[in-house]
Design a protein around this motif. Sequence first.
Motif, short mmCIF file in Angstrom:
data_model
loop_
_atom_site.label_atom_id
_atom_site.label_comp_id
_atom_site.label_asym_id
_atom_site.label_seq_id
_atom_site.Cartn_x
_atom_site.Cartn_y
_atom_site.Cartn_z
N LEU A 137 27.97 7.24 -7.34
CA LEU A 137 26.98 8.21 -7.79
C LEU A 137 25.59 7.62 -7.59
O LEU A 137 25.27 6.55 -8.12
N LEU A 138 24.78 8.30 -6.80
CA LEU A 138 23.40 7.91 -6.57
C LEU A 138 22.50 8.77 -7.44
O LEU A 138 22.57 10.00 -7.39
N VAL A 139 21.66 8.13 -8.26
CA VAL A 139 20.73 8.85 -9.13
C VAL A 139 19.31 8.48 -8.72
O VAL A 139 18.96 7.29 -8.66
N ILE A 140 18.50 9.50 -8.43
CA ILE A 140 17.10 9.28 -8.03
C ILE A 140 16.20 9.86 -9.12
O ILE A 140 16.34 11.03 -9.50
N LYS A 141 15.28 9.04 -9.60
CA LYS A 141 14.34 9.48 -10.62
C LYS A 141 13.11 10.10 -9.93
O LYS A 141 12.35 9.42 -9.25
N ILE B 161 20.93 4.34 3.22
CA ILE B 161 20.64 5.70 2.74
C ILE B 161 19.46 6.27 3.52
O ILE B 161 18.40 5.64 3.62
N THR B 162 19.65 7.48 4.06
CA THR B 162 18.59 8.18 4.77
C THR B 162 18.18 9.40 3.96
O THR B 162 19.03 10.23 3.60
N VAL B 163 16.88 9.51 3.64
CA VAL B 163 16.39 10.63 2.83
C VAL B 163 15.24 11.33 3.54
O VAL B 163 14.55 10.73 4.39
N LYS B 164 15.04 12.57 3.17
CA LYS B 164 13.92 13.36 3.69
C LYS B 164 13.07 13.80 2.51
O LYS B 164 13.58 14.26 1.49
N GLY B 165 11.76 13.66 2.64
CA GLY B 165 10.87 14.04 1.55
C GLY B 165 9.43 14.10 2.00
O GLY B 165 9.14 14.20 3.20
N PRO B 166 8.49 14.05 1.06
CA PRO B 166 7.07 14.07 1.40
C PRO B 166 6.71 12.89 2.31
O PRO B 166 7.50 11.95 2.47
N ARG B 167 5.52 12.92 2.88
CA ARG B 167 5.10 11.85 3.80
C ARG B 167 5.08 10.49 3.09
O ARG B 167 5.44 9.47 3.67
N PHE B 168 4.68 10.49 1.83
CA PHE B 168 4.62 9.24 1.07
C PHE B 168 5.39 9.41 -0.24
O PHE B 168 5.15 10.36 -0.99
N PHE B 169 6.33 8.51 -0.49
CA PHE B 169 7.05 8.53 -1.77
C PHE B 169 7.61 7.15 -2.06
O PHE B 169 7.84 6.34 -1.16
N GLN B 170 7.83 6.92 -3.33
CA GLN B 170 8.48 5.71 -3.79
C GLN B 170 9.14 6.02 -5.13
O GLN B 170 8.46 6.30 -6.12
N ARG B 171 10.46 5.99 -5.15
CA ARG B 171 11.21 6.42 -6.34
C ARG B 171 12.17 5.33 -6.82
O ARG B 171 12.71 4.57 -6.01
N GLN B 172 12.39 5.30 -8.11
CA GLN B 172 13.44 4.45 -8.67
C GLN B 172 14.79 5.14 -8.43
O GLN B 172 14.91 6.37 -8.54
N SER C 119 11.83 4.23 -0.67
CA SER C 119 10.45 4.42 -0.22
C SER C 119 10.41 5.15 1.12
O SER C 119 11.38 5.14 1.88
N SER C 120 9.27 5.76 1.38
CA SER C 120 9.07 6.47 2.65
C SER C 120 8.90 5.47 3.78
O SER C 120 8.55 4.30 3.57
N GLY C 121 9.16 5.93 5.00
CA GLY C 121 8.90 5.10 6.17
C GLY C 121 10.09 4.41 6.78
O GLY C 121 10.03 3.95 7.91
N ALA C 122 11.20 4.28 6.06
CA ALA C 122 12.37 3.58 6.60
C ALA C 122 13.61 3.93 5.80
O ALA C 122 13.53 4.44 4.68
#
Length: 285
Positions: A168-172, A120-131, A151-154
Amino acid sequence: MKEKWIKIYNLIGLLVCFALASHAQQVFRKQAPLNTVPADGFYQVNLSPALTAWLQPDLRDIRLLNKDGQQVPYILKTDQQALQEKPLPSPALRQTDSADKHSYIKINFNSPFFIDRLIITVKGPRFFQRQAFIYNDAARGRELQKAFTISSGAETTVPLMTKTAQLLLVIKNDDNPVLQVQAVRAEQLNRYLLAYLEKENNYRLVFQDSLAAAPQYDLAVFTDSIKQQTTTLQHGAIQANIAEGPMATFKRDDNKWMIWVAIGLAIFILLLLTYRLMGEIKKKQ
């Protein structure tokens, strides 16, 4: 009156025979020829993602046939190390960012593939970590497949073990800015048949029968004695399997309960008709 009851008995007998015959055969709806066998020996017959998409989740509905339509024993294997060289077709993505602080991403494939890994490739803030959570979004209902962290970075790699056309992908998100899912890649472990093939023979795979039972072959006993380094063999184009006597049909050993239900129902009707016949005979006496 007697002739009428005889006709009824004969009709019931024909119906029972038809019911038994309909469950005595199994028909595989698809087929794929194997490439030429260069020499006698054991071969690893690779099953492409396009082929396994037609199979049941336990792969019980596939057979390997020789040129005479006879079954060739095989051992079903899954390579736990090497992923398919070609990834699965890219799925369609649809993301909905809800007011409940979750993002819902529907992942739709064009066929019900075996999915063993998601990237999975996501775009977001410079630093993040989500369930995050992956569900099998099939028609029978959602089933949780995996809970993990994005998580950010990879890129995020998620090991799975499912067969489906919809996830279905669910991101909190909590109170954070939403993440944008840019791409999802899926990969499948290599599944193959290990079988002894002969140079002078022609082979094909027949498959797709939801009622088929898994075959039982003696070859499974000799798994450990077969050398690991075997020649790989690919199959050709998938096409419809036109029934040609024994090459397309085999004795069915599953769904026995349906046969017994048909027999039981026929016996019940015969007993009922016999009881009524005896009643009419007594009335005449």
